[in-house]
Design an enzyme around this catalytic site. Structure first.
Site, PDB file in Angstrom:
ATOM      1  CE  LYS A 147      -4.403   0.696   0.555  1.00  0.00           C
ATOM      2  NZ  LYS A 147      -5.616  -0.035  -0.200  1.00  0.00           N
ATOM      3  CB  THR A 171      -3.184  -3.397  -0.273  1.00  0.00           C
ATOM      4  OG1 THR A 171      -4.521  -3.206  -0.847  1.00  0.00           O
ATOM      5  CG2 THR A 171      -2.544  -4.445  -1.140  1.00  0.00           C
ATOM      6  CG  HIS A 191     -11.399  19.481   5.961  1.00  0.00           C
ATOM      7  ND1 HIS A 191     -11.784  20.131   6.957  1.00  0.00           N
ATOM      8  CD2 HIS A 191     -11.705  19.595   4.887  1.00  0.00           C
ATOM      9  CE1 HIS A 191     -12.559  21.075   6.161  1.00  0.00           C
ATOM     10  NE2 HIS A 191     -12.317  20.623   4.861  1.00  0.00           N
TER      11      HIS A 191
HETATM   12  O1  LIG Z   1     -14.169  26.938  10.545  1.00  0.00           O
HETATM   13  C1  LIG Z   1     -14.683  26.240   9.677  1.00  0.00           C
HETATM   14  N1  LIG Z   1     -15.633  27.172   8.960  1.00  0.00           N
HETATM   15  C2  LIG Z   1     -16.206  26.545   8.004  1.00  0.00           C
HETATM   16  O2  LIG Z   1     -17.117  27.239   7.188  1.00  0.00           O
HETATM   17  C3  LIG Z   1     -16.345  25.245   7.673  1.00  0.00           C
HETATM   18  N2  LIG Z   1     -17.322  24.413   7.011  1.00  0.00           N
HETATM   19  C4  LIG Z   1     -16.814  23.290   7.474  1.00  0.00           C
HETATM   20  O3  LIG Z   1     -17.453  22.143   6.886  1.00  0.00           O
HETATM   21  N3  LIG Z   1     -16.054  23.370   8.390  1.00  0.00           N
HETATM   22  C5  LIG Z   1     -15.712  24.488   8.742  1.00  0.00           C
HETATM   23  N4  LIG Z   1     -15.136  25.164   9.720  1.00  0.00           N
END
Ligand SMILES: O=c1[nH]c(=O)c2[nH]c(=O)[nH]c2[nH]1
Length: 280
Positions: free
Chosen positions: A13, A61, A236
């Site tokens: 992987k 994997t 994220h």
């Molecule tokens: O600080 C954030 N603002 C957003 O507008 C937003 N939208 C989201 O999905 N997560 C976040 N986090």
């Protein structure tokens, strides 16, 4: 040998991204975070899978990927990539380089009548805080899945552009290091506002609010800056939670193991300007 031919094989992987946080394990009780990008290749005895369609000796994997998260969970103390690679036994590991290293940018417009427009900026300033960030109270409709949280990772790569008030070359300060020092100082205001005081930090209720406070701090501190534009993608870090019927607690998320992902990411940007000077 397989069917009279020599078969060499391996499977694995690639690019398993994992981020591990150790709470309060750093200097002065700070959180410590690493981000690893792991590639695994197994030289294993599974020739029958190739020749006979017999999968009984294959390590999936997908299981290799899960093993990375499970092993990251087992690192109870801060761990080097070397130790992590050894822990994963004979597998190649490397630190994922932090996103970008920042650049000092500028844009100068000068017309033949001497009118100047001067913009400085920073591009690709990676900032991440492991705590003191949440996101709550947003609109919930039938498409909303995102849970509310008071505790999440906040990661971004700041692009900032600030426009100076100087309207002609003669208005520019003459100190030779002016722009170098100003770049450093604006960056410091941005970074300090993002993190808050080292002793207590500062809570961020959203990227939007943190961005605004950063822009306000820059305009308040530097009267010769007329406006500032900030772009702060919300990069994220997804909590990793692995469980199955047989293994309900394989990797139970406890604010520690994350999957860093930049696609897709939130795009959040705003410009803050001083009101135009009233002309009497
Ligand atoms: O600080 C954030 N603002 C957003 O507008 C937003 N939208 C989201 O999905 N997560 C976040 N986090």
């Amino acid at each position: 040998m397989a069917g009279g031919f020599k078969l060499e094989q391996q499977h694995g992987k690639g690019r398993v991204r994992v981020s591990r946080v150790w709470r309060k394990a750093g200097e002065g009780g700070a959180d410590v975070i690493v981000e690893w990008n792991v590639s695994i290749s197994l030289l294993s005895d599974c020739l029958e899978a190739y020749t006979d369609g017999d999968n009984s000796s294959i390590v999936a994997t997908d299981t290799m990927k899960n093993t990375v998260y499970a092993k990251a969970k087992e690192c109870t103390d801060v761990e080097s990539p070397e130790s992590f690679a050894i822990r994963l036994a004979k597998h190649f590991t490397s630190f994922y380089p932090k996103l970008g290293s920042e650049k000092h940018t500028t844009e100068v417009n000068l017309n033949k009548f001497g009118a100047l427009r001067l913009i400085s900026g920073v591009q690709g300033l990676s900032l991440l805080k492991t705590t003191q960030s949440g996101f709550e109270g947003f609109i919930r409709d039938r498409y909303t899945l995102l849970p509310e949280t008071k505790e999440r990772m906040l990661a971004t790569e700041v692009t900032a552009l600030w426009r100076f008030q100087f309207e002609s070359i003669s208005a520019i300060p003459t100190e030779s290091k002016f722009f170098i020092e100003r770049y450093r100082d604006v960056k410091k205001v941005i970074v300090d506002t993002f993190f808050g005081p080292p002793s207590s930090g500062v809570y961020s209720p959203s990227v939007q609010n943190t961005l605004y406070l950063m822009a306000v701090a820059v305009l308040n501190r530097f009267p010769d800056i007329a406006s500032i534009q900030l772009r702060m993608p919300n990069i994220h870090f997804l909590p990793v939670n692995l469980s199955s019927k047989d293994n309900p607690n394989l990797v139970k998320f406890a604010d520690d193991v994350y999957l860093p992902t930049d696609e897709p990411h939130g795009t959040i940007e705003a410009t803050l300007s001083r009101p135009p000077l009233s002309k009497l």
